[in-house]
Design a protein around this motif. Structure first.
Motif, short mmCIF file in Angstrom:
data_model
loop_
_atom_site.label_atom_id
_atom_site.label_comp_id
_atom_site.label_asym_id
_atom_site.label_seq_id
_atom_site.Cartn_x
_atom_site.Cartn_y
_atom_site.Cartn_z
N SER A 1 0.85 -1.15 -0.12
CA SER A 1 0.21 -0.05 0.14
C SER A 1 0.96 1.27 0.02
CB SER A 1 -0.77 -0.13 1.19
OG SER A 1 -1.79 -1.05 0.90
N GLY A 2 0.35 2.18 -0.56
CA GLY A 2 1.14 3.72 -0.87
C GLY A 2 0.67 4.53 0.36
N TRP A 3 -0.23 3.88 1.19
CA TRP A 3 -0.69 4.77 2.50
C TRP A 3 -0.68 3.77 3.54
CZ3 TRP A 3 -5.88 6.25 4.50
CH2 TRP A 3 -6.64 5.36 4.18
N THR A 4 -0.81 4.19 4.88
CA THR A 4 -1.19 3.41 5.96
C THR A 4 -2.47 2.71 5.83
OG1 THR A 4 -1.81 5.34 7.25
CG2 THR A 4 0.36 4.63 7.46
N SER A 5 -2.50 1.69 5.39
CA SER A 5 -3.89 0.67 5.22
C SER A 5 -4.09 -0.34 6.08
CB SER A 5 -3.75 0.49 3.79
OG SER A 5 -4.96 -0.33 3.32
N LEU A 6 -5.38 -0.95 5.95
CA LEU A 6 -5.99 -2.03 6.64
C LEU A 6 -6.10 -2.89 5.89
CD1 LEU A 6 -8.22 -0.23 9.49
CD2 LEU A 6 -5.92 -0.94 9.91
N HIS A 7 -5.90 -3.03 4.42
CA HIS A 7 -6.15 -4.14 3.49
C HIS A 7 -5.31 -4.13 2.60
CE1 HIS A 7 -9.49 -1.47 1.15
NE2 HIS A 7 -8.30 -0.99 1.30
N TRP A 8 -5.53 -5.35 1.82
CA TRP A 8 -4.70 -5.52 0.63
C TRP A 8 -3.38 -5.25 0.51
CZ3 TRP A 8 -9.13 -2.11 -2.24
CH2 TRP A 8 -10.36 -2.93 -2.11
N GLN A 9 -2.68 -5.99 1.23
CA GLN A 9 -1.28 -5.76 1.47
C GLN A 9 -0.48 -7.10 2.02
OE1 GLN A 9 -0.89 -2.09 3.82
NE2 GLN A 9 -1.83 -3.26 5.72
N LEU A 10 0.73 -7.17 1.39
CA LEU A 10 1.42 -8.32 1.97
C LEU A 10 2.54 -7.81 3.10
CD1 LEU A 10 2.26 -10.93 -0.86
CD2 LEU A 10 0.41 -10.76 0.88
N PHE A 11 2.97 -6.24 2.51
CA PHE A 11 3.63 -5.53 3.59
C PHE A 11 3.23 -4.39 3.50
CE2 PHE A 11 6.12 -6.12 -0.52
CZ PHE A 11 6.16 -4.86 -0.82
N ASP A 12 3.54 -3.57 4.67
CA ASP A 12 2.77 -2.37 4.81
C ASP A 12 3.62 -1.12 4.60
OD1 ASP A 12 4.27 -1.46 7.19
OD2 ASP A 12 3.20 -2.66 8.35
N TYR A 13 2.81 0.14 4.60
CA TYR A 13 3.48 1.36 4.33
C TYR A 13 4.88 1.41 4.91
CZ TYR A 13 4.20 6.60 4.12
OH TYR A 13 4.80 7.72 3.71
N TYR A 14 5.28 0.85 6.07
CA TYR A 14 6.36 1.14 6.41
C TYR A 14 7.42 -0.06 6.25
CZ TYR A 14 4.09 4.66 9.40
OH TYR A 14 3.34 5.74 9.71
N LEU A 15 6.87 -0.81 5.44
CA LEU A 15 7.52 -2.23 4.79
C LEU A 15 7.77 -3.20 5.77
CD1 LEU A 15 10.54 -0.60 2.83
CD2 LEU A 15 8.13 -1.05 2.22
N ASP A 16 7.03 -3.30 6.75
CA ASP A 16 6.95 -4.34 7.97
C ASP A 16 5.99 -5.62 7.11
OD1 ASP A 16 7.52 -5.75 10.18
OD2 ASP A 16 6.54 -4.20 11.66
N GLN A 17 6.34 -6.73 7.74
CA GLN A 17 5.66 -7.99 7.19
C GLN A 17 4.74 -8.52 8.10
OE1 GLN A 17 9.45 -9.46 6.98
NE2 GLN A 17 10.06 -8.74 4.98
N ASN A 18 3.42 -8.62 7.52
CA ASN A 18 2.61 -9.21 8.44
C ASN A 18 2.28 -10.86 8.14
OD1 ASN A 18 0.90 -9.29 6.22
ND2 ASN A 18 -0.21 -7.55 6.78
#
Length: 394
Positions: free
Chosen positions: A159-176
């Motif tokens: 995601s190009g912003w701080t999102s709650l959906h549709w991402q394998l890693f987040d805006y800060y490049l952390d991996q969930n």
């Protein structure tokens, strides 16, 4: 003069010159159970057939560190206690504005969250199992002769912003959990469980044939009691996405409503080359296919994974060593379940932290979010830019 072959459409459309595209764009885009991905009976579904150009099970809740960076205290409280409320960090769309479908599934399958930490922990489990099943089903069906799953594109990568959906890693490049579920499913030589027929399958995405393999399946109740143990030796699987069925798990009596399945694949020397741990239920998720909508299929009954709440605590020993070379640091972490009992250390998640306890990002792990039975150990390797430690020791 574009030199590469192209697909005529990203959806199931045809052109006079090129014919059928071989693609589909059937979603889903919101939560569905892991078993959804194995469906091939519904032509309007997103199961493992054809090339699905955009698909995922919707919400991907980030790590706690990212959530604390991106949301206020009141937003965090709403996140776990009232998923039906509109979430600023999800979408302005009325369809995707809240986490109601996801929240109902999380509470229905894992048990109602007790607090924010509990919600986020269960969210990572749900995302791991779901994304793993999404990729594993498509990889398994890749070589089907009648209706193969020739590929899929995860909606979305990041995601190009701080999102709650549709991402394998987040805006800060952390991996969930979604990231590590995808990583596990796509390891080149891989053992996996099939939600649709209980088969244990070995897949080989390397080019060459893998031979003299042994697949082992063990089932455990949540108290650690072993209820099933079966191996298949002398397995061989060709390369380039080929598969072989090792065994089919039969009906097993005495299983707890929630149980664990440990799948291991070893080579001719006994070295473990793939490990995969599932949390399963004797109660199945039930989908209402008659009410299939463009973005999800309703679930009318949930699997019971609430038994994970009663897993006992065990001592896990962790030792780490770091080396630096030309601006890159490599940290190896050895984890061991020191328990002498029967309880596994379930879904252990390692992080490298630097200044002020903040996680070092971006980072690349060879594996993570692992489960270890008593006496078992594993070594994880992380690589990252030394500068991202910001002068601290890892």
């Amino acid at each position: 003069d574009w030199p590469n072959p192209i697909v005529s459409a990203a959806s199931a459309k045809s052109s006079p010159q090129l014919g059928k595209s071989g693609m589909k764009m059937n979603g889903p885009y919101d939560w569905v159970p892991p078993s959804y991905w194995y469906d091939k009976a519904h032509t309007d579904g997103g199961g493992a057939w054809l090339f699905n150009s955009e698909t995922s099970a919707g919400p991907d809740i980030p790590t706690m560190d990212t959530l604390n960076r991106m949301m206020s205290a009141s937003e965090l409280n709403t996140l776990w206690s009232n998923p039906s409320a509109s979430q600023y960090h999800r979408s302005q769309s009325s369809t995707f504005a809240n986490l109601k479908i996801y929240g109902n599934a999380l509470n229905g399958r894992y048990g109602k969250a007790a607090n924010l930490d509990d919600f986020v922990r269960k969210a990572q489990l749900a995302q791991y199992e779901n994304v793993r099943a999404e990729f594993e089903s498509h990889n398994r069906n890749f070589t089907d002769s009648s209706n193969p799953s020739t590929g899929l594109i995860y909606w979305m990568l990041n995601s190009g912003w701080t999102s709650l959906h549709w991402q394998l890693f987040d805006y800060y490049l952390d991996q969930n959990g979604a990231y590590f579920g995808a990583k596990k499913a796509n390891e080149p030589l891989h053992i996996q469980y099939s939600y649709d027929n209980q088969q244990v399958v070995v897949l080989n995405q390397n080019h060459g044939t893998a031979s003299n393999l042994t697949a082992t399946v063990k089932l455990y109740n949540t108290d650690g009691t072993e209820k099933f143990n079966q191996s298949k030796t002398g397995l061989s699987v060709a390369g380039d996405g080929a598969r072989t069925t090792a065994l089919t798990i039969p009906s097993v009596s005495g299983l707890s409503a929630t149980y664990l399945a440990k799948l291991t694949l070893t080579d001719g020397s006994g070295q473990e080359v793939s490990r995969n741990v599932y949390w399963l239920s004797t109660k199945q998720d039930v989908m209402d296919w008659g009410s299939n909508d463009w973005y999800y299929v309703p679930t009318t009954a949930y699997a019971d994974l609430s038994g994970l709440n009663s897993l006992g605590n065990v001592a896990v020993n962790a030792t780490a060593k770091s080396t630096e070379d030309n601006g890159t640091t490599t940290t190896t972490v050895t984890l061991k379940n020191n328990s002498t009992g029967k309880t596994p250390a379930f879904y252990v998640d390692a992080h490298v932290v630097g200044a002020n306890g903040a996680p070092v990002l971006p980072i690349s792990w060879n594996d993570n979010e692992v489960s270890l039975w008593p006496g078992e150990s594993t070594t994880l390797t992380a690589t990252y830019r030394t500068a991202d430690l910001k002068g601290a020791s890892p």
